[in-house]
Design an enzyme around this catalytic site. Structure first.
Site, PDB file in Angstrom:
ATOM      1  N   ARG A 177       8.044  33.090  27.094  1.00  0.00           N
ATOM      2  CA  ARG A 177       8.928  31.984  27.047  1.00  0.00           C
ATOM      3  C   ARG A 177       9.122  32.125  25.397  1.00  0.00           C
ATOM      4  O   ARG A 177      10.240  31.799  24.969  1.00  0.00           O
ATOM      5  CB  ARG A 177       8.155  30.693  27.233  1.00  0.00           C
ATOM      6  CG  ARG A 177       8.876  29.389  27.085  1.00  0.00           C
ATOM      7  CD  ARG A 177       7.894  28.287  27.404  1.00  0.00           C
ATOM      8  NE  ARG A 177       6.851  28.134  26.247  1.00  0.00           N
ATOM      9  CZ  ARG A 177       6.887  27.080  25.485  1.00  0.00           C
ATOM     10  NH1 ARG A 177       7.490  26.205  25.487  1.00  0.00           N
ATOM     11  NH2 ARG A 177       5.727  27.192  24.621  1.00  0.00           N
ATOM     12  N   CYS A 187      11.556  17.565  28.238  1.00  0.00           N
ATOM     13  CA  CYS A 187      10.751  18.698  28.791  1.00  0.00           C
ATOM     14  C   CYS A 187      11.498  19.700  29.581  1.00  0.00           C
ATOM     15  O   CYS A 187      11.405  19.691  30.650  1.00  0.00           O
ATOM     16  CB  CYS A 187       9.608  17.972  29.563  1.00  0.00           C
ATOM     17  SG  CYS A 187       9.995  16.872  30.981  1.00  0.00           S
ATOM     18  N   SER A 246       4.634  23.936  29.424  1.00  0.00           N
ATOM     19  CA  SER A 246       5.367  22.595  29.320  1.00  0.00           C
ATOM     20  C   SER A 246       4.996  21.619  30.798  1.00  0.00           C
ATOM     21  O   SER A 246       4.781  22.250  31.843  1.00  0.00           O
ATOM     22  CB  SER A 246       6.780  22.838  29.262  1.00  0.00           C
ATOM     23  OG  SER A 246       7.407  21.647  29.161  1.00  0.00           O
ATOM     24  N   ASN A 251       5.794  17.657  32.651  1.00  0.00           N
ATOM     25  CA  ASN A 251       6.750  16.883  32.515  1.00  0.00           C
ATOM     26  C   ASN A 251       6.175  15.480  32.371  1.00  0.00           C
ATOM     27  O   ASN A 251       4.849  15.511  32.278  1.00  0.00           O
ATOM     28  CB  ASN A 251       7.596  16.653  33.929  1.00  0.00           C
ATOM     29  CG  ASN A 251       6.757  16.382  35.200  1.00  0.00           C
ATOM     30  OD1 ASN A 251       5.577  16.285  34.998  1.00  0.00           O
ATOM     31  ND2 ASN A 251       7.553  16.443  36.400  1.00  0.00           N
ATOM     32  N   TYR A 252       6.877  14.400  32.307  1.00  0.00           N
ATOM     33  CA  TYR A 252       6.191  13.245  31.936  1.00  0.00           C
ATOM     34  C   TYR A 252       5.219  12.571  32.755  1.00  0.00           C
ATOM     35  O   TYR A 252       4.195  12.160  32.579  1.00  0.00           O
ATOM     36  CB  TYR A 252       7.268  12.202  31.640  1.00  0.00           C
ATOM     37  CG  TYR A 252       8.163  12.563  30.261  1.00  0.00           C
ATOM     38  CD1 TYR A 252       7.218  12.028  29.235  1.00  0.00           C
ATOM     39  CD2 TYR A 252       9.110  13.126  30.278  1.00  0.00           C
ATOM     40  CE1 TYR A 252       7.922  12.148  27.904  1.00  0.00           C
ATOM     41  CE2 TYR A 252       9.528  13.615  28.794  1.00  0.00           C
ATOM     42  CZ  TYR A 252       9.051  12.986  27.643  1.00  0.00           C
ATOM     43  OH  TYR A 252       9.313  13.426  26.641  1.00  0.00           O
ATOM     44  N   ALA A 312       3.272  14.136  34.513  1.00  0.00           N
ATOM     45  CA  ALA A 312       2.146  15.142  34.458  1.00  0.00           C
ATOM     46  C   ALA A 312       1.187  14.766  32.847  1.00  0.00           C
ATOM     47  O   ALA A 312       0.165  14.646  33.029  1.00  0.00           O
ATOM     48  CB  ALA A 312       2.344  16.671  34.478  1.00  0.00           C
ATOM     49  N   ASP A 357      17.205  23.867  23.579  1.00  0.00           N
ATOM     50  CA  ASP A 357      17.324  22.596  23.905  1.00  0.00           C
ATOM     51  C   ASP A 357      17.305  21.529  23.088  1.00  0.00           C
ATOM     52  O   ASP A 357      16.924  20.460  23.291  1.00  0.00           O
ATOM     53  CB  ASP A 357      16.063  22.264  24.895  1.00  0.00           C
ATOM     54  CG  ASP A 357      14.603  22.024  24.192  1.00  0.00           C
ATOM     55  OD1 ASP A 357      14.625  23.003  23.132  1.00  0.00           O
ATOM     56  OD2 ASP A 357      13.827  21.542  24.822  1.00  0.00           O
ATOM     57  N   GLU A 358      17.504  21.920  21.699  1.00  0.00           N
ATOM     58  CA  GLU A 358      17.483  20.911  20.765  1.00  0.00           C
ATOM     59  C   GLU A 358      18.371  21.159  19.789  1.00  0.00           C
ATOM     60  O   GLU A 358      18.760  22.434  19.262  1.00  0.00           O
ATOM     61  CB  GLU A 358      15.984  21.114  20.236  1.00  0.00           C
ATOM     62  CG  GLU A 358      15.677  19.920  19.001  1.00  0.00           C
ATOM     63  CD  GLU A 358      14.423  20.195  18.592  1.00  0.00           C
ATOM     64  OE1 GLU A 358      13.575  21.200  18.845  1.00  0.00           O
ATOM     65  OE2 GLU A 358      14.143  19.348  17.379  1.00  0.00           O
TER      66      GLU A 358
END
Lengths: 204, 1147
Positions: free
Chosen positions: B365, B410, B444, B446-447, B449, B504-505
């Site tokens: 990644r 995420c 990574s 998610n929320y 989690a 992603d940013e």
């Protein structure tokens, strides 16, 4: 019980080698007669008669010089160890060179007896190789010099400080080599040979 | 000596070792009579025995006094007696305790005999109690025969390294096993309780014998389905590597049962059965060491578990001890069929893959994020260039700026689950592997989690402990790319000033974007569009600068947006914890906390000067600015990368130097590709090595690097480069400076800095073209070199595009293995870019191909394969025949397939005797672990390789060659025919490795017998020269051959010469007719001997040449030889020792 901790073979090899070097260098110094014969005493090492320096300073010099090499030999950094005899102008007259190769990846357990057998032959050969050597000039001096494969990092150990860069002059022509003894076994290869200035070496 | 005695006194075998030691002394000390020595020994021994016996007595004297009376002849019998005593005691106590509370003590440990090593919790006394109670035994002294399990909590490093010698192959188990077994009131499988330190290598032991013993134990002990306590089975199977191999074929049968072993069978057991199932095809061909290669073609195992299996199975190799040789590019060697066999699921096999490095980065990644930028820049070049100018203009004119920071929520999870709507509000994490061991790190979550406390960087097993129903997904890099592209398409549509931060940013400068004036509105439009297009949510922060926008996003997340107008910035910051500021990491945070600074508000209290004093000028200023919400950076300024490199520190385990070199050259390939991808070249090269720290244990993260020392060396070259070969050479040099044990290496990285933009890579092209010119001139297939570049591409990019790609990769792998020389392999690469001509195919490989593949190949070749094979078989030709055929065919320039087949016949008769002999003799020496069936392929590819340039060297002037730069010389020498090369190399490069030379000469068959110079006169026992000399018609040679046997076949020349010195003078110069030949072969013999011995045994060379000099005084022939070889000798000495050999005669 097999509880006894086994040292790494490199460490073990290096230890044996350093011990051997101390004895061999003493023998060389005796052989060359730099000091009066009374400065040495007969000792037994590996079952052969060897000479050991009696004078504490001489003994300490040889001892500390080679023991300071231990960590570097262990890492395989030391390529050659030379005993250099030189005249007043610091020009080498004769060099006894030990070329060392320690197999760094040797993994299995060391057979100390095998190594000793080979190393002993050096000491025996040394004691009879006076005819190969040259007569030294009157007031000569000598030193132990180690040649490294690469310069050790300054901070590796405080032992390193015992070793200083040498200022002995070098010959301008490739020297003449006379092999004295070689051993080639696992994990250690040692070759001892003599270096003399070649005949075409310019005289100062 | 006395030290040794007392040390070994504890071992039951001390008798033997003592005797051995003394014998040694006897044999070596010559001047002492053996008689006195003998008596000497006896005395010493008895003394010693007394001493130790006394010591032992004092311990046990309270219990029994029988020791004092019993006359122990030596220590061994004392120990036997002591052990017997202890056993008796144990038995008595055991019967007593089982009588006293027979109700509770069920003999669950029946047949189990433990040995407790070192400190344990509970103590060995308590364990002894349990064993007493439940029918087991506890041995006070370790014995392979009696002990079935070793119990310990911790092992010193030395024992782990020498596990086999320490444990004798017995399982090493944690004491919890005993406790849990007692608690469960039945004998549990010890497998899950094995010592953690051994977890990586122990399964290999358990795998085998658990399977083997389970059928038996099911009969014997119904209550313990997986009973490991079968010392016989263990002993026999672990005596030595070879016996394990042998018993593999037996395993084939029990394997079917292994699936049935239910009950206790746990994950590990499942894995084990996996392993052995996989091994089945391999064991049928009788080569267990090749197991690892055939596996992937059969099983589509999940990535990491296949890694595990590989690990376990590879441990069956006799050579692999404790060190895990996971990174086995090395295994690839000699296995053409492994890649041919498994093209469909290449990407699953990370290890037997020759392109581990490539695949590693494919699955990383971090690599994805790191290289994403290049991709982005290529995609949006106009944008990134275009707006830089405008931005500086507008900055001056527009005082009030507006910056939007957009960040996907995420990203790595939401992209993966966008196609699984049912997972939307379930806890999900992304991780490269979801194996039951759970040592992979979550990348990574998610929320939902995160609400459970699951964080990135956690081990999966920890995360699952927090959140048992956590779902793990693997990466989906294609989807990431797709979504990232969509994301940026949207951003660029709405705004022309976009600064990409990551995939992603991004930051948008919307100051002069006319969107009805409201950046908030724009942000929500963008977010809505992102959600509609990608199915993933994004958050946005709006503020006047990048810092504040980023902080606003932090508040906005998840799936929201937040605007911090300048007037509210102060309030917002004053309560903000300092950690939230970008640029403040753990270290800085700790330092600030020590100064009692927790929030930005507190940070503002500190003056700029004192900040700068404490943290340095830049950091201090940054802190001062950030705590006030000041950020002067401009959107759109992308920093040029200062260095490019690649580093691998996961899964790096090397078995030997060759592995490491292979890995290094692959790493160089990767770096070179990256350099080319960025269009830059570099001048400074830094090789970083992670070396296992001395006391570091096997890391908790599977195959991770653990605790490491970081070492690095760097070098700078005058001309910037991105060339693979140069990189490889430099990195090899750098690596050489480390002097490391390759087994200790846990990570390798190559970094290139001082980048310059590549100027159309002119130089590289020149180099390549020269080489291809050389090759094309020699190769009779002219179309080959025009395909040069495409071949390279194909090799690098696609491994799976068809069979030709595969074969191409194969032969490259092979030739790399041959001499680790990249340029060689490239030569080979050039050649195999096309479908190899029919005559080039290796019969051995063809015949062992799976039927489907064979038929496919057959199609490609227009059904000629079947004919060829039939023909081959009909003549019952060995495989080596075919390889010699095509090499010959090439020399003749006959590329026509039909012709080649016609040629088949006569050629065979000529070449096979020579060829066969070489192959059979050379191959074992070169191949370290290649299976015999594959070995044939190697000489074949090698043959193809060097026959490329037929006899054109006669036009090459040696002096010219010497003037050439080093690299060119190497290139030319590489493509030279072998027999010439040897001559040249003795002048120019006298360090051509012996083996490769040996091999190269095998394909040298230009017809006349004289020029077929065998370069391996010293190979084998007896050395080849002995046979040659024996059949020679020159008397002195015959004598020398005879002397070889007389001198006792030591392999050294000096004893032979020593004996020959007494040969009468007239025999030395005997026949004038064979003179030339004899002189020639003697010269060759001596030269090769010098090469062989120069590095390690100059004494031997010295003795030989002293003797030779004496020969020379007697014999013309020897004088001739001596004077011819002497310069070579001196040159070798000069090169190795910096001096000349001084030969003096002492008589």
């Amino acid at each position: 019980m097999e509880r006894r901790d086994i040292q790494s073979p490199q460490g073990e090899t290096a230890r044996i080698l350093v011990e051997f070097l101390e004895v061999a260098i003493s023998s060389i110094v005796f052989l060359k007669g730099v000091y009066p014969a009374g400065a040495f005493e007969r000792r037994r090492y590996m079952n052969v008669v060897v000479q050991r320096a009696r004078h504490p300073q001489l003994r300490d010099y040889i001892h500390s010089a080679v023991s300071a090499l231990l960590p570097f030999i262990q890492k395989g950094l030391v390529e050659r160890v030379a005993v250099i005899f030189f005249d007043i102008d610091c020009i080498p007259v004769e060099r006894f060179v030990f070329k060392l190769t320690v197999n760094q990846s040797y993994g299995s357990k060391l057979e100390e007896a095998d190594l000793e057998f080979s190393l002993r032959s050096f000491l025996i050969k040394l004691s009879v190789s006076e005819s190969l050597t040259r007569v030294l000039p009157h007031d000569c001096r000598w030193e132990i010099t180690a040649y490294f494969r690469s310069l050790p990092q300054a901070s590796t150990s405080k032992d390193a400080e015992l070793w200083i860069p040498s200022d002995t002059r070098l010959w301008q022509q490739p020297p003449l080599l006379t092999p004295i003894k070689s051993m080639n076994s696992e994990p250690l290869c040692v070759q001892l040979y003599l270096e003399h200035p070649s005949s075409c070496e310019p005289k100062p | 000596m006395s030290l040794d005695l007392s040390r070994s006194a504890n071992s039951s075998g001390s008798q033997r070792s003592k005797r051995g030691f003394n014998n040694n002394n006897n044999s070596t000390s010559s001047n002492r009579s053996s008689n006195s020595n003998d008596s000497n020994k006896k005395k010493k021994v008895s003394q010693k025995t007394l001493g130790v016996a006394w010591g032992a007595n004092s311990i046990s004297s309270s219990r029994s006094s029988s020791f004092r009376k019993s006359p122990f002849s030596d220590f061994g019998s004392y120990m036997v007696e002591k052990n017997r005593k202890l056993q008796n005691q144990f038995d008595v106590e055991a019967s007593a305790s089982s009588h006293s509370d027979s109700g509770s003590g069920k003999p669950i440990f029946h047949g189990v005999s433990i040995f407790v090593d070192g400190f344990t919790v509970p103590s060995s006394q308590e364990l002894r109690g349990y064993m007493l109670k439940h029918g087991g035994r506890l041995e006070n002294y370790f014995s392979r025969r009696r002990v079935t399990h070793i119990i310990c909590s911790n092992l010193p490093d030395s024992k782990i390294k020498n596990l086999r010698s320490f444990s004798g192959g017995l399982p090493v188990v944690k004491p919890m096993w005993i406790l849990d077994s007692v608690a469960a009131n039945k004998l549990l499988s010890w497998v899950p309780y094995q010592l953690d330190q051994l977890a990586n290598n122990q399964p290999k032991l358990s795998a085998f014998f658990a399977l083997k013993s389970s059928p038996q134990s099911q009969d014997a002990l119904p209550c313990a389905p997986v009973c490991p306590g079968n010392p016989e089975a263990e002993d026999s199977s672990f005596k030595g590597g070879t016996s394990v191999d042998a018993s593999f074929s037996d395993v084939g049968e029990p394997v079917e049962h292994s699936g049935l072993i239910s009950g206790e069978s746990n994950n590990l057991m499942n894995k084990n059965s996996n392993v052995s199932l996989l091994e089945e095809p391999a064991s049928s061909c009788g080569k267990p060491s090749e197991v690892t290669m055939t596996k992937p073609s059969n099983f589509d195992v999940e990535d990491e578990s296949s890694v595990r299996n590989e690990l376990q199975s590879s441990h069956y190799q006799p050579s692999a001890l404790v060190s895990s040789n996971f990174m086995d590019i090395h295994n690839m060697k000699g296995s053409p069929s492994s890649t041919v066999g498994g093209p469909s699921n290449q990407h699953h096999s990370t290890l037997e893959d020759p392109n581990f490095v490539e695949n590693y980065f494919k699955n990383s990644r971090l690599h994805f994020i790191g290289t994403w930028r290049n991709r982005y820049r290529k995609r949006f070049p106009s944008f990134s260039n275009g707006f830089k100018f405008t931005s500086s203009n507008t900055k001056a004119s527009a005082p009030k700026t507006a910056v939007i920071h957009v960040d996907m929520d995420c990203f790595f999870v939401s992209v993966v689950i966008r196609s699984h709507p049912e997972m939307q509000d379930k806890p999900v994490a992304v991780c490269h592997s979801d194996n039951p061991k759970g040592t992979a790190e979550i990348s990574s979550a998610n929320y939902p989690a995160r609400d459970y406390g699951v964080r990135a960087g956690m081990f999966v097993r920890d995360a699952k402990a927090l959140c048992p129903h956590l779902v793990i997904f693997p990466y989906n890099f294609e989807a990431y790319e797709e979504v990232a592209d969509q994301f940026y398409n949207i951003l660029h549509k709405h705004c022309n000033k976009v600064q990409a931060v990551s995939c992603d940013e991004a930051f948008l400068d919307v100051t002069d974007t006319d969107t009805e004036g409201d950046p908030q509105l724009l942000a929500s439009t963008i977010r809505k569009e992102i959600l509609e297009t990608t199915g993933c949510t994004a958050s946005a922060g709006i503020a006047e600068n990048m810092l504040m926008a980023r902080l606003a996003t932090r508040t906005a997340k998840p799936d929201g947006q937040c605007c911090i107008p300048p007037e509210r910035a102060d309030d917002y910051l004053s309560q903000l914890p300092i950690k939230a500021l970008p640029g403040i990491g753990h270290v800085l945070e700790e330092k600030l906390k020590k100064q009692n600074v927790w929030t930005c508000g507190q940070l503002r209290m500190i003056s700029k000067d004192s900040l700068q004093k404490d943290f340095g000028t830049k950091t201090g200023e940054m802190l001062w600015n950030y705590s006030r919400g000041v950020d002067n950076r401009l959107v759109g300024v992308i920093q040029e990368s200062k260095s490019i490199g690649a580093e691998v520190n996961w899964g790096v385990r090397f078995k030997d130097v060759k592995d490491c070199q292979n890995f290094l050259s692959n790493l160089c390939k990767e770096v070179s590709l990256r350099l080319q991808g960025c269009g830059v070249k570099g001048r400074t090269f830094t090789l970083k090595i992670k070396k296992r720290r001395k006391d570091a244990e096997e890391p908790a993260k599977y195959m991770g690097c653990g605790e490491c020392e970081n070492l690095s060396h760097s070098t700078t070259v005058p001309v910037a480069t991105d060339d693979v070969e140069v990189l490889q050479r430099i990195s090899k040099q750098l690596f050489g400076t480390f002097h490391l044990d390759v087994k200790e290496i846990r990570g390798l990285g190559l970094q290139v800095s001082r980048l310059e933009s590549a100027d159309n890579s002119k130089q590289a092209f020149e180099r390549n073209s020269l080489k291809s010119w050389l090759i094309s001139a020699s190769a009779s297939t002219k179309e080959l070199w025009s395909n040069d570049s495409t071949a390279k591409d194909r090799f690098n990019i696609g491994q799976g595009d068809g069979v030709s790609g595969q074969t191409c990769a194969n032969s490259v792998g092979l030739s790399i293995e041959m001499d680790n020389n990249m340029s060689d392999s490239e030569a080979c690469l050039n050649q195999v870019s096309e479908l190899p001509p029919l005559c080039h195919l290796d019969m051995g490989v063809l015949e062992s191909l799976p039927p489907e593949l064979f038929s496919e190949l057959n199609e490609i070749y227009g059904r000629k394969l079947v004919d060829l094979i039939a023909k081959n078989k009909g003549k019952s030709v060995s495989i080596s025949g075919s390889s010699s055929t095509h090499s010959h065919a090439r020399v003749e320039g006959a590329m026509n397939e039909g012709q080649a087949v016609l040629l088949f016949d006569p050629v065979l008769h000529n070449e096979i005797p020579v060829e066969k002999k070489h192959i059979s003799e050379e191959v074992p020496a070169v191949l370290v672990s290649g299976a015999e069936s594959y070995s044939v392929a190697i000489p074949a590819s090698c043959l193809e390789k060097t026959d490329l340039m037929p006899s054109s060297l006669s036009q090459v002037d040696v002096t010219v060659l010497q003037q050439l730069p080093e690299e060119l010389k190497a290139d030319i020498l590489e493509v030279l025919p072998a027999h010439r090369r040897q001559d040249v190399s003795s002048n120019v490069l006298s360090e051509v490795p012996l083996e490769s030379k040996g091999i190269k000469t095998t394909e040298n068959h230009s017809g006349s017998k004289d020029s077929v110079l065998d370069n391996n006169l010293w190979a084998g026992t007896p050395p080849q020269w002995v046979d040659k000399f024996k059949v020679s018609n020159c008397l002195i040679l015959n004598i020398l051959a005879e002397m070889y046997y007389e001198a006792g076949s030591t392999g050294n020349l000096s004893p032979i010469l020593q004996r020959a010195i007494s040969v009468p003078k007239h025999q030395l110069d005997a026949s004038q007719d064979g003179w030339d030949e004899a002189a020639h072969i003697l010269r060759e013999l001596l030269k090769q001997y010098i090469k062989l011995k120069i590095e390690f045994d100059i004494e031997e060379i010295y003795v030989c040449f002293c003797l030779l000099k004496r020969f020379a005084m007697k014999s013309e022939l020897f004088l001739h030889v001596y004077t011819d070889v002497f310069p070579y000798l001196q040159a070798s000495f000069g090169e190795n020792y910096g001096g000349n050999l001084h030969i003096s005669l002492k008589d």
